[in-house]
Scaffold this active site. Structure first.
Site, PDB file in Angstrom:
ATOM      1  N   CYS B  86       6.000  -1.067   0.832  1.00 34.58           N
ATOM      2  CA  CYS B  86       4.851  -0.207   0.527  1.00 34.58           C
ATOM      3  C   CYS B  86       5.266   1.264   0.503  1.00 34.58           C
ATOM      4  CB  CYS B  86       3.736  -0.494   1.537  1.00 34.58           C
ATOM      5  SG  CYS B  86       2.112   0.026   0.943  1.00 34.58           S
ATOM      6  N   HIS B 195       3.361  -6.711   1.965  1.00 37.35           N
ATOM      7  CA  HIS B 195       3.822  -6.528   3.341  1.00 37.35           C
ATOM      8  C   HIS B 195       4.295  -7.842   3.973  1.00 37.35           C
ATOM      9  CE1 HIS B 195       2.392  -2.371   4.154  1.00 37.35           C
ATOM     10  NE2 HIS B 195       1.565  -2.639   3.170  1.00 37.35           N
ATOM     11  N   GLU B 197       5.902  -8.223   6.630  1.00 38.11           N
ATOM     12  CA  GLU B 197       5.793  -8.149   8.110  1.00 38.11           C
ATOM     13  C   GLU B 197       4.384  -8.490   8.586  1.00 38.11           C
ATOM     14  OE1 GLU B 197       5.715  -5.652   6.111  1.00 38.11           O
ATOM     15  OE2 GLU B 197       4.318  -4.125   6.840  1.00 38.11           O
TER      16      GLU B 197
END
Lengths: 84, 228
Positions: B86, B195, B197
């Protein structure tokens, strides 16, 4: 002392969704004569004389940071500021 | 294996990234502040999402000049894995570690929801744990994820198989060629808008992102074989 006005705009080849939206809004206000809107950034710099060529200096700043040459064009105007 | 999570003023996915590595992957990880100038003690560098320097001027434009970025460049040149997610992707673009630039989303809205991605290239150090063509679910959260590059650059990206992830089914932000993530020519710098994560446990809605971090560890183990 110089006052420098820098204008950064999306390059012609890059679609400007913000400008397109604003154009739509103007049309809905019945300003149908508006054919195109491009939205950009305006920056005003005050620069001290340093012995370096002012044009070269501003170009360098634009290329390095103020504009992203992949998607943006820039132009600038230099005014010799008087008062301190 | 030791990961660095670089923290810029305004980063806000640094904790998620740390959690993914420490708690879900079980590897060593440390936060690194943006004024650090040496990353030699790390094996992989992670640039998290957020709004570094308030996204002033352009996303990533200011972060690119912070001290740590010289060390990130060195790590990239040394062939270490560098992942930008991002805002991290935007910083890698501004820094010239990846080609292209980011524009505002086509619909002008900030979009925050899970999307589906196709793994276009599973032969990178970031994607070897995926199947080729695997469709995965990873969340996005961005207002400027509309990837752009000129035609020659796009041709090169395709030729060198640098497009790693594409949006599957629908393109949420208008990015060129449905691009969601790309690597550099050498293959050790990955930038992606989604994302991973935030997708490391079924509790979060998807664990598909964990394979990305597993791939990095697998790669590292393969290239740093320790014999007892």
């Amino acid at each position: 002392m110089y006052k420098v006005k820098v204008y950064v705009t999306l390059r012609k080849s890059v679609l400007d969704p913000q400008g397109t939206t604003v154009k739509g809004a103007l049309h809905s206000l019945s300003y149908t004569e508006v054919k195109d809107v491009r939205i950009g950034k305006f920056m005003e710099l005050v620069i001290e004389e340093s012995g370096r060529d002012i044009n070269e200096l501003v170009r360098e700043m634009c290329e390095k940071l103020l504009a992203n040459p992949v998607i943006e064009d820039y132009r600038y105007e230099i005014e010799e500021a008087v008062a301190r | 294996m030791k990961f660095a999570v670089v923290v810029f003023p305004g980063s806000n996915c640094d904790v998620d990234m740390y959690h993914a590595i420490a708690d879900e992957l079980g590897e060593e990880v440390e936060y690194v502040w943006h004024d650090e100038d040496n990353l030699d003690r790390f094996d992989a560098i992670l640039l998290p999402g957020g709004f570094s320097y308030g996204d002033y001027l352009r996303s990533g434009a200011i972060a690119r000049f912070s001290k740590v970025m010289a060390a990130v460049k060195q790590a990239a040149e040394a062939g270490k894995p560098v992942l930008g997610v991002c805002n991290g992707f935007q910083i890698l673009l501004e820094a010239g570690l990846l080609p292209g630039a980011m524009r505002r989303n086509q619909g002008l809205k900030f979009i925050c929801r899970p999307v589906r991605l196709t793994v276009e290239n599973n032969e990178t150090m970031f994607t070897s744990a995926y199947e080729k063509g695997e469709v995965i679910t990873i969340p996005i959260a961005h207002g400027e994820g509309n990837y752009y590059c000129d035609e020659q650059t796009l041709e090169r990206l395709v030729e060198n198989r640098q497009i790693v992830f594409r949006y599957h089914g629908e393109n949420p932000n208008g990015s060129l060629a449905d691009i969601a993530g790309i690597v550099n020519e050498r293959g050790n710098v990955l930038g992606m808008m989604p994302h991973p994560e935030r997708a490391v446990d079924a509790l979060l809605g998807s664990a598909d992102g964990l394979k990305l971090f597993r791939s990095i560890v697998n790669y590292w183990r393969e290239t740093h074989v320790v014999t007892a």
